[in-house]
Scaffold this motif. Sequence first.
Motif, PDB file in Angstrom:
ATOM      1  N   THR A  21       0.925  -1.256   0.019  1.00  0.00           N
ATOM      2  CA  THR A  21      -0.042  -0.016  -0.170  1.00  0.00           C
ATOM      3  C   THR A  21       1.028   1.238  -0.085  1.00  0.00           C
ATOM      4  O   THR A  21       1.907   1.314   0.660  1.00  0.00           O
ATOM      5  CB  THR A  21      -0.721   0.022   1.272  1.00  0.00           C
ATOM      6  OG1 THR A  21      -1.551  -1.232   1.203  1.00  0.00           O
ATOM      7  CG2 THR A  21      -1.833   1.177   1.290  1.00  0.00           C
ATOM      8  N   ARG A  23       1.352   5.050   1.402  1.00  0.00           N
ATOM      9  CA  ARG A  23       1.124   5.738   2.387  1.00  0.00           C
ATOM     10  C   ARG A  23       0.011   6.791   2.355  1.00  0.00           C
ATOM     11  O   ARG A  23      -0.713   6.634   3.261  1.00  0.00           O
ATOM     12  CB  ARG A  23       2.508   6.428   2.938  1.00  0.00           C
ATOM     13  CG  ARG A  23       2.449   6.900   4.267  1.00  0.00           C
ATOM     14  CD  ARG A  23       3.445   7.984   4.691  1.00  0.00           C
ATOM     15  NE  ARG A  23       3.887   9.170   3.643  1.00  0.00           N
ATOM     16  CZ  ARG A  23       3.297  10.190   3.423  1.00  0.00           C
ATOM     17  NH1 ARG A  23       2.284  10.478   4.514  1.00  0.00           N
ATOM     18  NH2 ARG A  23       3.818  11.046   2.643  1.00  0.00           N
ATOM     19  N   ARG A  25      -3.266   6.993   0.958  1.00  0.00           N
ATOM     20  CA  ARG A  25      -4.332   6.280   0.507  1.00  0.00           C
ATOM     21  C   ARG A  25      -5.201   6.981  -0.547  1.00  0.00           C
ATOM     22  O   ARG A  25      -6.186   6.473  -1.083  1.00  0.00           O
ATOM     23  CB  ARG A  25      -5.161   5.796   1.443  1.00  0.00           C
ATOM     24  CG  ARG A  25      -4.693   4.749   2.642  1.00  0.00           C
ATOM     25  CD  ARG A  25      -4.068   3.469   1.926  1.00  0.00           C
ATOM     26  NE  ARG A  25      -4.906   2.475   0.939  1.00  0.00           N
ATOM     27  CZ  ARG A  25      -5.411   1.336   1.573  1.00  0.00           C
ATOM     28  NH1 ARG A  25      -5.049   0.999   2.590  1.00  0.00           N
ATOM     29  NH2 ARG A  25      -6.086   0.679   0.737  1.00  0.00           N
ATOM     30  N   HIS A  61      -3.027   0.756  -3.653  1.00  0.00           N
ATOM     31  CA  HIS A  61      -2.595  -0.545  -3.191  1.00  0.00           C
ATOM     32  C   HIS A  61      -2.606  -1.590  -4.511  1.00  0.00           C
ATOM     33  O   HIS A  61      -3.084  -1.459  -5.298  1.00  0.00           O
ATOM     34  CB  HIS A  61      -3.120  -0.920  -2.098  1.00  0.00           C
ATOM     35  CG  HIS A  61      -4.714  -1.423  -2.320  1.00  0.00           C
ATOM     36  ND1 HIS A  61      -5.900  -0.593  -2.353  1.00  0.00           N
ATOM     37  CD2 HIS A  61      -4.996  -2.683  -2.175  1.00  0.00           C
ATOM     38  CE1 HIS A  61      -6.857  -1.278  -2.501  1.00  0.00           C
ATOM     39  NE2 HIS A  61      -6.380  -2.794  -2.395  1.00  0.00           N
ATOM     40  N   SER A 106       8.816   8.272   1.628  1.00  0.00           N
ATOM     41  CA  SER A 106       7.633   8.372   2.453  1.00  0.00           C
ATOM     42  C   SER A 106       6.421   7.817   1.380  1.00  0.00           C
ATOM     43  O   SER A 106       5.241   7.864   1.797  1.00  0.00           O
ATOM     44  CB  SER A 106       7.546   9.330   3.019  1.00  0.00           C
ATOM     45  OG  SER A 106       7.220  10.467   2.337  1.00  0.00           O
ATOM     46  N   TRP A 108       5.614   4.904   0.068  1.00  0.00           N
ATOM     47  CA  TRP A 108       5.165   3.571   0.578  1.00  0.00           C
ATOM     48  C   TRP A 108       4.994   3.380   2.208  1.00  0.00           C
ATOM     49  O   TRP A 108       5.414   4.003   2.933  1.00  0.00           O
ATOM     50  CB  TRP A 108       6.032   2.525   0.199  1.00  0.00           C
ATOM     51  CG  TRP A 108       6.409   2.250  -1.038  1.00  0.00           C
ATOM     52  CD1 TRP A 108       7.422   2.780  -1.679  1.00  0.00           C
ATOM     53  CD2 TRP A 108       5.453   1.707  -2.042  1.00  0.00           C
ATOM     54  NE1 TRP A 108       7.319   2.638  -3.137  1.00  0.00           N
ATOM     55  CE2 TRP A 108       6.479   1.946  -3.376  1.00  0.00           C
ATOM     56  CE3 TRP A 108       4.410   0.967  -2.205  1.00  0.00           C
ATOM     57  CZ2 TRP A 108       6.007   1.285  -4.576  1.00  0.00           C
ATOM     58  CZ3 TRP A 108       3.769   0.576  -3.383  1.00  0.00           C
ATOM     59  CH2 TRP A 108       4.395   0.757  -4.609  1.00  0.00           C
ATOM     60  N   GLN A 109       3.917   2.544   2.556  1.00  0.00           N
ATOM     61  CA  GLN A 109       3.772   2.207   3.805  1.00  0.00           C
ATOM     62  C   GLN A 109       4.839   1.332   4.195  1.00  0.00           C
ATOM     63  O   GLN A 109       5.408   0.557   3.173  1.00  0.00           O
ATOM     64  CB  GLN A 109       2.520   1.463   4.242  1.00  0.00           C
ATOM     65  CG  GLN A 109       1.208   2.179   4.007  1.00  0.00           C
ATOM     66  CD  GLN A 109      -0.118   1.497   4.786  1.00  0.00           C
ATOM     67  OE1 GLN A 109      -0.029   0.328   4.950  1.00  0.00           O
ATOM     68  NE2 GLN A 109      -1.045   2.233   4.598  1.00  0.00           N
ATOM     69  N   ARG A 110       5.425   1.456   5.280  1.00  0.00           N
ATOM     70  CA  ARG A 110       6.579   0.532   5.614  1.00  0.00           C
ATOM     71  C   ARG A 110       6.218  -0.805   5.704  1.00  0.00           C
ATOM     72  O   ARG A 110       7.251  -1.616   5.173  1.00  0.00           O
ATOM     73  CB  ARG A 110       6.969   0.972   7.054  1.00  0.00           C
ATOM     74  CG  ARG A 110       7.805   2.395   7.116  1.00  0.00           C
ATOM     75  CD  ARG A 110       8.756   2.636   8.359  1.00  0.00           C
ATOM     76  NE  ARG A 110       9.247   3.828   8.473  1.00  0.00           N
ATOM     77  CZ  ARG A 110      10.545   4.116   7.729  1.00  0.00           C
ATOM     78  NH1 ARG A 110      11.010   3.468   7.227  1.00  0.00           N
ATOM     79  NH2 ARG A 110      11.056   5.354   8.206  1.00  0.00           N
ATOM     80  N   ARG A 111       5.377  -1.298   6.281  1.00  0.00           N
ATOM     81  CA  ARG A 111       5.158  -2.712   6.077  1.00  0.00           C
ATOM     82  C   ARG A 111       4.003  -3.119   4.993  1.00  0.00           C
ATOM     83  O   ARG A 111       3.688  -2.299   4.257  1.00  0.00           O
ATOM     84  CB  ARG A 111       4.269  -2.905   7.531  1.00  0.00           C
ATOM     85  CG  ARG A 111       5.092  -2.513   8.562  1.00  0.00           C
ATOM     86  CD  ARG A 111       5.891  -3.363   9.509  1.00  0.00           C
ATOM     87  NE  ARG A 111       6.228  -3.107  10.404  1.00  0.00           N
ATOM     88  CZ  ARG A 111       7.655  -2.844  10.799  1.00  0.00           C
ATOM     89  NH1 ARG A 111       8.535  -2.940   9.758  1.00  0.00           N
ATOM     90  NH2 ARG A 111       8.191  -2.460  11.895  1.00  0.00           N
ATOM     91  N   TYR A 112       4.172  -4.392   5.017  1.00  0.00           N
ATOM     92  CA  TYR A 112       3.072  -4.965   3.772  1.00  0.00           C
ATOM     93  C   TYR A 112       2.357  -6.070   4.445  1.00  0.00           C
ATOM     94  O   TYR A 112       3.030  -6.826   5.306  1.00  0.00           O
ATOM     95  CB  TYR A 112       3.712  -5.378   2.570  1.00  0.00           C
ATOM     96  CG  TYR A 112       4.970  -6.014   2.457  1.00  0.00           C
ATOM     97  CD1 TYR A 112       5.042  -7.442   2.394  1.00  0.00           C
ATOM     98  CD2 TYR A 112       6.466  -5.447   2.705  1.00  0.00           C
ATOM     99  CE1 TYR A 112       6.108  -8.215   2.686  1.00  0.00           C
ATOM    100  CE2 TYR A 112       7.248  -6.319   2.678  1.00  0.00           C
ATOM    101  CZ  TYR A 112       7.232  -7.627   2.739  1.00  0.00           C
ATOM    102  OH  TYR A 112       8.460  -8.526   2.816  1.00  0.00           O
TER     103      TYR A 112
END
Length: 177
Positions: A21, A23, A25, A61, A106, A108-112
């Motif tokens: 995803t 960051r 949305r 995403h 920044s 991307w969201q750091r996690r997936y």
Amino acid sequence: MAMVAYRRNFVAGGTYFFTVTLRDRRARFLVEHVGDLRRAFAQTRARKPFVIEAMVVLPDHLHAIWRLPEHDTDYPGRWKSIKSLFTQALNSHGIDVGKRHDGSASIWQRRYWEHTIRDEQDGLHHIDYIHFNPVKHGWAHRVQDWPFSSFHRYVHRGWLPLNWAGENVADQSFGEP
């Protein structure tokens, strides 16, 4: 505050479902620059092969199912490469992707989200989820109308009919995890 310890499941030659995803949305970078995203995937696959079993790209995403080569567990390295190459492409177009306090981009969201596919039924369930996702999020009225989906490959190969999921799909979940 303590950081949560994320545990990833690593299965050599495994098949995995991912949700990755942006960051923001509200951003539409993934579809507005889908050619750059495709090149990031191609460049990564050329260096570290994997099979894309199913995939859908939405504005903010994407969902994908990958099968890794035998004895290989490095999906994090592949995602790092794809994210980095896509970010570099956006930068080359003059798009400000922002910076975190540590200097990293920044966008991307750091996690997936990662899920190890357990068996054939689990895989089919997640493929349905992937293909139905544009309808679920209101980006298309019919699965066949969304252009950024492996659904079209499945139809071309005769694995699914063009009218899969039908016309009136409002009450259907199609693989909702």
